[in-house]
Write an enzyme that holds these catalytic residues in place. Structure first.
Site, PDB file in Angstrom:
ATOM      1  N   CYS A 109       0.839  -1.195   0.000  1.00 57.05           N
ATOM      2  CA  CYS A 109       0.000   0.000   0.000  1.00 57.05           C
ATOM      3  C   CYS A 109       0.884   1.260   0.000  1.00 57.05           C
ATOM      4  O   CYS A 109       1.526   1.539  -0.990  1.00 57.05           O
ATOM      5  CB  CYS A 109      -0.991  -0.039   1.155  1.00 57.05           C
ATOM      6  SG  CYS A 109      -2.458   0.957   0.843  1.00 57.05           S
ATOM      7  N   HIS A 110       0.972   2.015   1.094  1.00 57.45           N
ATOM      8  CA  HIS A 110       1.832   3.199   1.154  1.00 57.45           C
ATOM      9  C   HIS A 110       3.288   2.852   1.500  1.00 57.45           C
ATOM     10  O   HIS A 110       4.144   3.735   1.486  1.00 57.45           O
ATOM     11  CB  HIS A 110       1.298   4.208   2.179  1.00 57.45           C
ATOM     12  CG  HIS A 110       0.231   5.107   1.652  1.00 57.45           C
ATOM     13  ND1 HIS A 110      -1.082   4.736   1.572  1.00 57.45           N
ATOM     14  CD2 HIS A 110       0.295   6.369   1.160  1.00 57.45           C
ATOM     15  CE1 HIS A 110      -1.795   5.726   1.071  1.00 57.45           C
ATOM     16  NE2 HIS A 110      -0.989   6.737   0.803  1.00 57.45           N
TER      17      HIS A 110
END
Length: 186
Positions: A109-110
């Protein structure tokens, strides 16, 4: 074969990312460390504390990160945590060292924000969460529309909803790179 991974995170981590990857590593028989800035307790964005339970071992600090000790590093998301973590030179040096050693560097994800700041995505194929797409492209990666992408020893995942496939890719990439013969449990 006894494998070891470190999950690197900080305050405001994506609870799903850390909880799932940690317990999945244990399920697979790996030793799993969780590293925070000073080895201190932190809380996820939805309130999960680290360490998570009384059976979890203490957290390690960024000072304890050692490339020789790990087969893989997992960089989790949550927006706030990876943004803080990527500002720490100790983490960036460690991620660069893992990359240089050909060990698995995996961002969820991030989490790839940390990979961007460490400079390990240039010339790589990666997938990216929609909010990171421009950053990953500007870091010199070729971004593809995919749930999970493996380029050599670099593993990226575009969203925490795909964490199951992400962890399968991490295990398979380590197994392939190290010549382990044991397949990953389904």
């Amino acid at each position: 074969m006894n494998r070891r991974a470190v999950i690197i995170t900080g305050p405001g981590f994506q609870d799903h990312d850390v909880v799932y990857t940690y317990y999945r590593l244990l399920e697979e028989g790996w030793q799993a460390d969780v590293a925070t800035k000073d080895g201190g307790e932190v809380t996820g964005k939805y309130g999960i504390p680290l360490p998570m339970d009384k059976t979890a071992k203490p957290l390690v600090s960024f000072d304890q990160l050692d490339v020789a000790a790990y087969d893989a590093v997992i960089l989790t998301g949550g927006h706030e945590a990876p943004d803080r973590v990527r500002q720490d030179a100790r983490v960036l040096d460690f991620v660069r060292g893992m990359d240089a050693a050909g060990k698995v560097v995996a961002g969820l994800c991030h989490g790839p924000w940390i990979m961007v700041s460490a400079g390990v995505l240039k010339g790589r194929t990666a997938c990216a969460y929609v909010g990171l797409r421009d950053d990953v492209i500007n870091a010199g990666a070729h971004v593809v529309d995919s749930d999970v992408t493996v380029d050599g020893h670099i593993v990226t995942c575009s969203y925490y909803g795909y964490v199951g496939r992400f962890m399968q890719a991490v295990f398979e990439t380590v197994r392939t790179r190290t010549g382990d013969r044991e397949p990953v449990a389904a």
